[in-house]
Design a protein around this motif. Structure first.
Motif, PDB file in Angstrom:
ATOM      1  N   ARG A   4       0.832  -1.206   0.000  1.00  0.00           N
ATOM      2  CA  ARG A   4       0.000   0.000   0.000  1.00  0.00           C
ATOM      3  C   ARG A   4       0.866   1.255   0.000  1.00  0.00           C
ATOM      4  N   THR A   5       1.954   1.218   0.750  1.00  0.00           N
ATOM      5  CA  THR A   5       2.829   2.382   0.816  1.00  0.00           C
ATOM      6  C   THR A   5       3.449   2.667  -0.537  1.00  0.00           C
ATOM      7  N   VAL A   6       3.874   1.616  -1.234  1.00  0.00           N
ATOM      8  CA  VAL A   6       4.449   1.800  -2.571  1.00  0.00           C
ATOM      9  C   VAL A   6       3.396   2.364  -3.520  1.00  0.00           C
ATOM     10  N   GLU A   7       2.164   1.844  -3.440  1.00  0.00           N
ATOM     11  CA  GLU A   7       1.097   2.351  -4.290  1.00  0.00           C
ATOM     12  C   GLU A   7       0.804   3.819  -3.989  1.00  0.00           C
ATOM     13  N   ASP A   8       0.775   4.162  -2.696  1.00  0.00           N
ATOM     14  CA  ASP A   8       0.528   5.553  -2.325  1.00  0.00           C
ATOM     15  C   ASP A   8       1.633   6.468  -2.835  1.00  0.00           C
ATOM     16  N   ALA A   9       2.882   6.018  -2.713  1.00  0.00           N
ATOM     17  CA  ALA A   9       3.993   6.835  -3.198  1.00  0.00           C
ATOM     18  C   ALA A   9       3.907   7.030  -4.706  1.00  0.00           C
ATOM     19  N   ASP A  10       3.558   5.954  -5.432  1.00  0.00           N
ATOM     20  CA  ASP A  10       3.427   6.071  -6.878  1.00  0.00           C
ATOM     21  C   ASP A  10       2.277   7.003  -7.249  1.00  0.00           C
ATOM     22  N   ALA A  11       1.145   6.885  -6.528  1.00  0.00           N
ATOM     23  CA  ALA A  11       0.007   7.761  -6.802  1.00  0.00           C
ATOM     24  C   ALA A  11       0.359   9.215  -6.507  1.00  0.00           C
ATOM     25  N   LYS A  12       1.145   9.446  -5.450  1.00  0.00           N
ATOM     26  CA  LYS A  12       1.538  10.817  -5.122  1.00  0.00           C
ATOM     27  C   LYS A  12       2.439  11.403  -6.204  1.00  0.00           C
ATOM     28  N   GLY A  63      -6.375   5.732   3.774  1.00  0.00           N
ATOM     29  CA  GLY A  63      -5.001   6.089   3.446  1.00  0.00           C
ATOM     30  C   GLY A  63      -4.187   6.426   4.676  1.00  0.00           C
ATOM     31  N   LEU A  64      -4.815   7.132   5.625  1.00  0.00           N
ATOM     32  CA  LEU A  64      -4.121   7.444   6.878  1.00  0.00           C
ATOM     33  C   LEU A  64      -3.781   6.174   7.645  1.00  0.00           C
ATOM     34  N   ALA A  65      -4.760   5.254   7.718  1.00  0.00           N
ATOM     35  CA  ALA A  65      -4.519   4.009   8.447  1.00  0.00           C
ATOM     36  C   ALA A  65      -3.364   3.231   7.832  1.00  0.00           C
ATOM     37  N   GLU A  66      -3.307   3.172   6.499  1.00  0.00           N
ATOM     38  CA  GLU A  66      -2.206   2.482   5.834  1.00  0.00           C
ATOM     39  C   GLU A  66      -0.882   3.179   6.103  1.00  0.00           C
ATOM     40  N   ARG A  67      -0.902   4.501   6.084  1.00  0.00           N
ATOM     41  CA  ARG A  67       0.324   5.256   6.322  1.00  0.00           C
ATOM     42  C   ARG A  67       0.842   5.010   7.736  1.00  0.00           C
ATOM     43  N   VAL A  68      -0.073   4.948   8.687  1.00  0.00           N
ATOM     44  CA  VAL A  68       0.320   4.705  10.075  1.00  0.00           C
ATOM     45  C   VAL A  68       0.866   3.295  10.235  1.00  0.00           C
ATOM     46  N   ARG A  69       0.227   2.329   9.582  1.00  0.00           N
ATOM     47  CA  ARG A  69       0.677   0.944   9.672  1.00  0.00           C
ATOM     48  C   ARG A  69       2.052   0.747   9.050  1.00  0.00           C
ATOM     49  N   SER A  70       2.410   1.596   8.080  1.00  0.00           N
ATOM     50  CA  SER A  70       3.695   1.425   7.400  1.00  0.00           C
ATOM     51  C   SER A  70       4.879   1.597   8.342  1.00  0.00           C
ATOM     52  N   ARG A 103       0.982  15.369 -12.594  1.00  0.00           N
ATOM     53  CA  ARG A 103      -0.223  15.903 -13.227  1.00  0.00           C
ATOM     54  C   ARG A 103      -0.437  17.364 -12.851  1.00  0.00           C
ATOM     55  N   ASP A 104      -0.213  17.673 -11.573  1.00  0.00           N
ATOM     56  CA  ASP A 104      -0.388  19.063 -11.133  1.00  0.00           C
ATOM     57  C   ASP A 104       0.626  19.986 -11.801  1.00  0.00           C
ATOM     58  N   LEU A 105       1.872  19.503 -11.929  1.00  0.00           N
ATOM     59  CA  LEU A 105       2.888  20.323 -12.584  1.00  0.00           C
ATOM     60  C   LEU A 105       2.584  20.514 -14.071  1.00  0.00           C
TER      61      LEU A 105
END
Length: 499
Positions: free
Chosen positions: A286-294, A467-474, A300-302
């Motif tokens: 999940r952390t890898v997926e979140d980092a890739d999504a970020k 997402g917060l729960a996954e980040r905390v679990r990481s 995209r924003d840039l």
């Protein structure tokens, strides 16, 4: 403690308001997002209170002492003892064969492959007993990790005879054999005595006559040589004794079944270490997926925002340059330069916000300063209490500070957008010392409540709380949500001080 309140707070700053059961009145509105919707069947909600054992789910209903003999659960558990005694001889034979056959095959190595498959076959027995526990005992025990056959002769050999799940199943088959016999016999005896005593007044009329030492004849159960249950008072007394045995039977039956249940969870379910590994692997994914999504979101924003705006600035300046070079209207050129200047400032604001989303500059001065800055910029009154002990023993790990900051930021955003809260209270404190020290965050809002954690669905979308729960679990932390409908919503996050 450091307290920051941007406006008049609607939450009491003294102490931790989350410990109070009286929420601050707020507007009653309908939920606006998935994060603040009433829980539905199948939703995964953050645990509240003590953490349950992840190896099983208990679906048993509570049965009191007075209702136990008449409850369906008690008779289902008694049926389990019948099934256990019927299966016990075959299960014990298989378990004993697995041990004896392995010892016998130690010399002819080729036979160890077959012995390994016998051990792995214990998994089938374990699956059957887990199914029995699910249907008869109301306990859904999680299945252990599946067996993976390795390539190569020696790898296959050792993976079979060294299969821990299979050996634990074999141990279950051996241990439950005497337990099945004792539990069935004792439970059945208590039930038979109880039912027999309660109905003795009816069937005793068909008992043969017995002669006492004084020559009198009696028909009924005898205790000793001259004491017979053949009078109304004695019959009533035996009914009461039988009733007592029936109530005792229900408790004894429950006790034996509890032993089976404990053995099933301990020996046929996954080990805590294997669950820990699986949890860490999932969290890492999940952390890898979140980092890739970020990263994709930043790109995209840039591309769609800042880059497009800078291209427009370049075109405006080029047009102004062309105007001046060809002797055009200076006022028109000045307007183009002014427009380009405004666009440049807007692009700088976007870049600043984008950089703050990646790593807030205020975190360079510590978590307390970052949270104070966050509270000051919030459109909602936010009270922040930071225990001086948090940074008195040295700065926190950068990853912990970042996760703590973004947890508070996301929860404040939820309170503003979805919970319709009028105030937020944030408490940050340090618990313990040394390597076991933890950072405790508690965020409370006085909104409408009903928040829940929505895990990814078929479209891969999930809520911000997930997402917060996954980040905390990481980082091996814990995320706890309490949000009854009507509020207040309290989120407690525990993070290690060092990763």
């Amino acid at each position: 403690m450091t307290a920051v309140t941007p406006d008049q707070p609607s939450v009491a700053p003294a102490g931790d308001p989350s410990s109070s059961g009286t929420p601050v009145p707020g507007p009653a509105t309908q939920p606006l997002a998935a994060d603040v919707a009433p829980p539905k069947a199948g939703d995964v909600v953050a645990f509240t209170g003590s953490r349950p054992d992840p190896r099983y789910v208990d679906h048993r209903e509570h049965v009191g002492f007075a209702r136990a003999p008449f409850a369906a659960r008690t008779w289902r558990e008694y049926g389990y003892l019948w099934l256990a005694i019927l299966l016990a001889p075959f299960a014990f034979t298989y378990g004993l064969f697995a041990v004896v056959f392995l010892v016998a095959m130690l010399v002819p190595v080729i036979g160890l492959v077959v012995a390994g498959w016998v051990v792995v076959g214990g998994r089938g027995w374990g699956s059957m007993y887990r199914s029995l526990a699910r249907s008869a005992l109301g306990v859904d025990v999680a299945a252990p990790a599946p067996y993976v056959r390795r390539r190569g002769f020696w790898s296959t050999l050792w993976s079979g005879i060294g299969d821990g799940t299979g050996w634990r199943a074999v141990l279950f088959l051996l241990v439950t054999f005497p337990l099945a016999i004792v539990s069935f016999v004792v439970s059945t005896v208590f039930l038979a005595v109880g039912l027999g005593g309660m109905t003795h007044w009816f069937w005793s009329r068909w008992l043969p006559l017995q002669q006492a030492s004084d020559g009198s004849w009696h028909r009924g159960a005898s205790f000793g040589t001259d004491w017979f249950v053949d009078t109304p008072v004695r019959q009533l007394g035996l009914v009461l004794v039988g009733l007592l045995f029936v109530f005792l039977w229900a408790q004894i039956n429950r006790g034996f079944v509890q032993l089976f249940r404990a053995l099933t969870v301990a020996l046929l379910g996954p080990t805590l270490s294997s669950l820990r590994v699986a949890d860490l692997e999932e969290s890492r994914g999940r952390t890898v997926e979140d980092a890739d999504a970020k990263l994709r979101r930043i790109e995209r924003d840039l591309h769609d925002g800042t880059q497009a705006r800078l291209v427009a600035v370049a075109m405006q300046l080029g047009e102004a340059k062309e105007q001046l070079a060809t002797g055009g209207d200076p006022g028109e050129a000045l307007d183009l330069v002014d427009l380009a200047h405004s666009s440049t400032k807007e692009a700088l604001v976007e870049l600043r916000e984008l950089a703050r989303g990646i790593h807030p500059p205020a975190l360079d001065n510590g978590l307390a300063v970052a949270l104070e800055t966050l509270a000051a910029r919030s459109p909602l009154p936010v009270t922040v209490d930071v225990d001086p002990e948090v940074e008195a023993s040295g700065r926190l790990a950068p990853a912990v500070e970042s996760i703590a900051y973004f947890c508070v930021a996301e929860l404040v955003t939820n309170a503003v957008k979805h919970a319709r809260a009028t105030g937020v209270y944030v408490l940050v404190e340090r618990q313990g010392s040394g390597r076991g020290a933890r950072l405790r965050l508690r965020v409370r809002d006085d909104g409408q409540g009903g928040a829940r954690v929505v895990q990814p669905g078929s479209d891969g979308q999930r809520s911000g709380l997930a997402g917060l729960a996954e980040r905390v679990r990481s980082v091996d932390g814990s995320f706890e949500l309490t949000s009854p409908v009507g509020g207040p919503t309290v989120v407690t996050v525990l993070l290690p001080v060092r990763v």
